[in-house]
Scaffold this motif. Structure first.
Motif, PDB file in Angstrom:
ATOM      1  N   UNK A 204       9.456   4.830 103.827  1.00  0.00           N
ATOM      2  CA  UNK A 204       9.075   4.575 102.398  1.00  0.00           C
ATOM      3  C   UNK A 204       9.256   2.878 101.993  1.00  0.00           C
ATOM      4  N   UNK A 205      10.394   2.562 102.113  1.00  0.00           N
ATOM      5  CA  UNK A 205      10.752   1.084 102.104  1.00  0.00           C
ATOM      6  C   UNK A 205       9.814   0.004 102.577  1.00  0.00           C
ATOM      7  N   UNK A 206       9.410   0.373 104.010  1.00  0.00           N
ATOM      8  CA  UNK A 206       8.589  -0.690 104.600  1.00  0.00           C
ATOM      9  C   UNK A 206       7.174  -0.433 104.349  1.00  0.00           C
ATOM     10  N   UNK A 207       6.630   0.807 104.069  1.00  0.00           N
ATOM     11  CA  UNK A 207       5.487   1.144 103.636  1.00  0.00           C
ATOM     12  C   UNK A 207       4.932   0.578 102.033  1.00  0.00           C
ATOM     13  N   UNK A 208       6.038   0.744 101.254  1.00  0.00           N
ATOM     14  CA  UNK A 208       5.979   0.154  99.890  1.00  0.00           C
ATOM     15  C   UNK A 208       5.789  -1.361  99.812  1.00  0.00           C
ATOM     16  N   UNK A 209       6.469  -1.923 100.815  1.00  0.00           N
ATOM     17  CA  UNK A 209       6.399  -3.613 100.821  1.00  0.00           C
ATOM     18  C   UNK A 209       5.099  -3.836 101.236  1.00  0.00           C
ATOM     19  N   UNK A 210       4.836  -3.302 102.422  1.00  0.00           N
ATOM     20  CA  UNK A 210       3.377  -3.453 103.191  1.00  0.00           C
ATOM     21  C   UNK A 210       2.394  -3.619 102.042  1.00  0.00           C
ATOM     22  N   UNK A 211       2.149  -2.245 101.423  1.00  0.00           N
ATOM     23  CA  UNK A 211       1.236  -2.190 100.301  1.00  0.00           C
ATOM     24  C   UNK A 211       1.081  -3.410  99.216  1.00  0.00           C
TER      25      UNK A 211
END
Length: 343
Positions: A204-211
């Motif tokens: 979730x952390x990585x995906x949020x930062x990517x978006x």
């Protein structure tokens, strides 16, 4: 709509299909050290994708062929510039395929362990490097006036590219673990649910930062489809959180479906952030490859469109039929029974 723009989205859809389908193959391979406590459980994990992994990989072949035919300039710059990274992906896929085919042919425990290691490596490397490659395409790379990539492999290992790579690595890992939970029973099933819970927070952390990072890049480039980039990013985030919740309450099928939706909209977020470019140049925006200057002739695209209309539905029907035939769970008892029959 101009056929070049249509094919930009068709190629995007093909890569979406590839990342969703081969994505859980990668995740299953990465889960092997965590879920394969013994040879029976390892066989149970591998057999979840045994009938479909090679069919899932055909999406990459089709996507690459369509990219070559519809956008030859893009294909030439991409495959020459990203040659080493794509070669590593290809070697990893070969390593994984050989392991799947030969692991069950040997009774030597040491040989099986080596094949298992090869499966893990052949899953981790593509899951990471595909994200790195796509991230660099979206962010832009050094391209000169001759449409040639002027960087190196180290050029691709930049903060955004690596972040996207880690994001795809964890998304595919989680997606594959959901699939194992859906397709198995017994201890492997419960271990998969537990592993998915542990993967939830970093994913979730990585995906949020990517978006967020992708939206910032698109906004800085004044992307015409910025609203769609934001919308797809939000949908991907909501679907990811929903998949985590559904796994928590033991809804395996719905968790896997939500994970698939997450990857669909995550890839669309990146793809729409790229529009109307296909490879932005960081050397000079004038050297960038766009949908219009990198595409084939209208005649070529017209022929391709008719071929897609005829054959794509047939491919989808065949793949749907395959998944229906192999829809049952891979039970531990069936693995043990097969092993007993061999001996």
């Amino acid at each position: 709509m101009d056929l070049a723009y249509l094919w930009f989205f068709i190629v995007g859809v093909l890569f979406v299909g590839y990342f969703v389908l081969d994505g859980f193959d990668f995740g299953v391979g990465m889960s092997l050290p965590f879920l394969g406590k013994n040879d029976v459980s390892r066989r149970q994990v591998i057999n979840t994708i045994g009938p479909v992994w090679d069919l899932n990989e055909t999406w990459l072949i089709v996507a690459g062929a369509c990219l070559f035919a519809a956008f030859p300039e893009w294909y030439a710059t991409l495959f020459s510039g990203f040659y080493l990274a794509l070669l590593l992906i290809l070697l990893a896929l070969i390593l994984r395929g050989v392991s799947f085919e030969y692991r069950h042919r040997t009774e030597d425990p040491a040989a099986r362990r080596r094949y298992d290691i090869m499966i893990v490596i052949g899953s981790v490397v593509p899951a990471l490097l595909w994200g790195v490659a796509v991230g660099n395409i979206v962010q832009g790379v050094p391209i000169d006036e001759n449409k040639e990539f002027t960087g190196s492999l180290l050029t691709l290992l930049n903060p955004y590219g690596l972040w996207v790579g880690l994001t795809t690595l964890f998304l595919f890992f989680l997606h594959g673990v959901y699939f194992v939970g859906l397709k198995t029973d017994g201890q492997v099933h419960h271990d998969a649910q537990a592993l998915a819970k542990k993967l939830a927070i970093p994913t979730v952390v990585l995906a949020a930062g990517c978006v967020v990072w992708t939206v910032v890049i698109a906004a800085g480039r004044e992307a015409p489809l910025l609203w769609a980039v934001i919308a797809c990013g939000v949908i991907a985030a909501v679907a990811l959180l929903l998949s985590v919740y559904l796994n928590w309450i033991d809804r395996d099928g719905k968790a896997f479906a939500a994970g698939a939706v997450t990857i669909v909209f995550a890839v669309l977020t990146l793809w729409l952030a790229l529009f109307p470019y296909v490879m932005p140049s960081t050397t000079d925006p004038a050297y960038s490859l766009t949908i219009e200057n990198a595409s084939s002739s209208d005649y070529t695209l017209t022929i391709m469109t008719w071929a897609a209309v005829i054959f794509l539905p047939l491919v989808l029907l065949y793949q749907g039929w395959t998944y229906w035939v192999f829809r049952k769970r891979v039970s531990r008892s069936s693995i043990e029974r097969a092993a007993a029959e061999v001996h």
